[in-house]
Design an enzyme around this catalytic site. Structure first.
Site, short mmCIF file in Angstrom:
data_model
loop_
_atom_site.label_atom_id
_atom_site.label_comp_id
_atom_site.label_asym_id
_atom_site.label_seq_id
_atom_site.Cartn_x
_atom_site.Cartn_y
_atom_site.Cartn_z
N GLU A 1 0.84 -1.21 0.00
CA GLU A 1 0.00 0.00 0.00
C GLU A 1 0.87 1.25 0.00
O GLU A 1 0.56 2.24 -0.67
CB GLU A 1 -0.93 -0.04 1.22
CG GLU A 1 -1.95 1.09 1.30
CD GLU A 1 -3.07 0.97 0.28
OE1 GLU A 1 -2.80 0.77 -0.93
OE2 GLU A 1 -4.25 1.10 0.67
N THR B 1 -4.27 8.59 -5.24
CA THR B 1 -4.33 8.78 -3.79
C THR B 1 -3.27 9.77 -3.33
O THR B 1 -3.54 10.64 -2.49
CB THR B 1 -4.15 7.42 -3.07
OG1 THR B 1 -5.24 6.58 -3.45
CG2 THR B 1 -4.15 7.58 -1.56
N1 HSE Z 1 -7.41 6.88 3.84
C1 HSE Z 1 -6.88 6.94 2.52
C2 HSE Z 1 -7.09 8.33 1.95
C3 HSE Z 1 -7.59 5.94 1.67
O1 HSE Z 1 -8.22 8.82 2.04
O2 HSE Z 1 -6.16 8.94 1.45
C4 HSE Z 1 -7.07 5.85 0.27
O3 HSE Z 1 -6.06 4.90 0.16
#
Ligand code: HSE
Length: 309
Positions: free
Chosen positions: A128, A180
């Protein structure tokens, strides 16, 4: 065990107020993976899909996560990984998490279940981090443990599995890509105390609402005063979709992960389908292609579907 086949679910992270800590698993869509033990060391990877993801194991989230668990186990074998993705990369429903989790769950099976599920989340975190440039486990935890999860800490990993009542999710995935890393780069580094109080009150109340099956409290708590106000500008017609879904009977919802998908929660399938109709109606006017899903929240995460002795 020489070969493991498994499915691994899409997930919704953040769940509106729980940025980087709350998440849940969907029954669909899901990815499929086959992992075979090989006498030769190393990781070989093929994709049976058309998303154009890298097959160099050092640049692929599944490859990097696989390397992390094989190294920790000091495994004396290599693996051949075959991935069929149905969860589109960059969709906001945990595509990279699904790849990383599938690899570590499958390899753990080849290792005769050597590691705990929490340790598996730790190995998947390596994948990740490659995908998003940051270590957050809010997609990974539900992808491995299933259901609704809260990540209290990533250093060290402390994950809480939450009770929850029957809930249906409706997702709309506009066919635009939001990375992201970019969606994170626009977030503020500091928040006001007033916003922080509102946000942690909502997270606590949401967890209580889930645990008590209090749909009214769940609905009131699905409010994000920190992240959504910044990110919603990345998603066309976000406000219109949200308003139409609430009108159609959804409890609430917001941006799924870092977007562009939007999710809504409903108490039953019929309402979730009405919410889907509302999403389609709004998005049909935008000219942007999209897909929608209706799925119950899945109580199980990545699942072994077959293996050979
Ligand atoms: N919590 C993360 C974000 C989830 O909102 O950036 C996406 O991988």
């Amino acid at each position: 065990m020489q070969e493991v086949r498994l499915t691994t679910p899409a997930t919704v992270a953040n769940v509106v107020c729980g940025f980087d800590c709350l998440g849940f698993a969907l029954a669909e869509p899901f990815d499929e993976m086959v992992v075979r033990k090989a006498d030769v060391s190393g990781i070989r990877l093929v994709h049976r899909d058309n998303f154009g993801l890298p097959t160099d194991p050092n640049r692929n989230v599944a490859g990097v996560a696989a390397a992390a668990i094989l190294k920790a186990a000091e495994a004396d074998f290599g693996v051949d990984i075959e991935i069929t993705k149905h969860i589109k990369p960059g969709s906001g429903i945990g595509s990279s998490a699904a790849s990383a989790c599938a690899a570590v769950v499958a390899i753990n099976e080849l290792l005769n279940d050597r590691f705990t599920k929490i340790e598996l989340v730790g190995f998947a975190l390596v994948g990740e981090a490659l995908a998003s440039g940051s270590r957050h486990a809010d997609n990974l935890a539900p992808c491995i443990l299933g259901g609704f999860t809260l990540v209290r800490s990533t250093y060290p990993l402390d994950i809480v599995k939450l009770d929850f009542p029957p809930l249906w999710a409706t997702i709309i995935h506009p066919q635009i890509e939001i990375r992201t890393s970019e969606a994170r780069s626009i977030l503020p580094n500091e928040v006001s105390l007033k916003s922080a109080v509102k946000q942690w009150a909502n997270v606590g109340a949401l967890v209580a609402g889930l645990s008590n099956g209090d749909y009214g409290l769940i609905a009131r708590s699905l409010e994000d005063v920190i992240v959504e106000p910044v990110r919603r500008s990345l998603i066309h017609n976000f406000n219109e979709v949200k308003a139409a879904c609430l009108e159609a009977g959804a409890l609430g919802g917001g941006i799924s992960g870092s977007g562009p998908s939007i999710f809504m929660l409903s108490v039953d399938r019929d309402t979730a389908e009405l919410v889907q109709d509302a999403m389609i109606k709004v998005y049909s006017l935008t000219g942007i292609e999209f897909s929608t899903y209706v799925s119950e929240i899945a109580r199980t995460g990545s699942k072994i579907v077959a293996g050979d002795e």
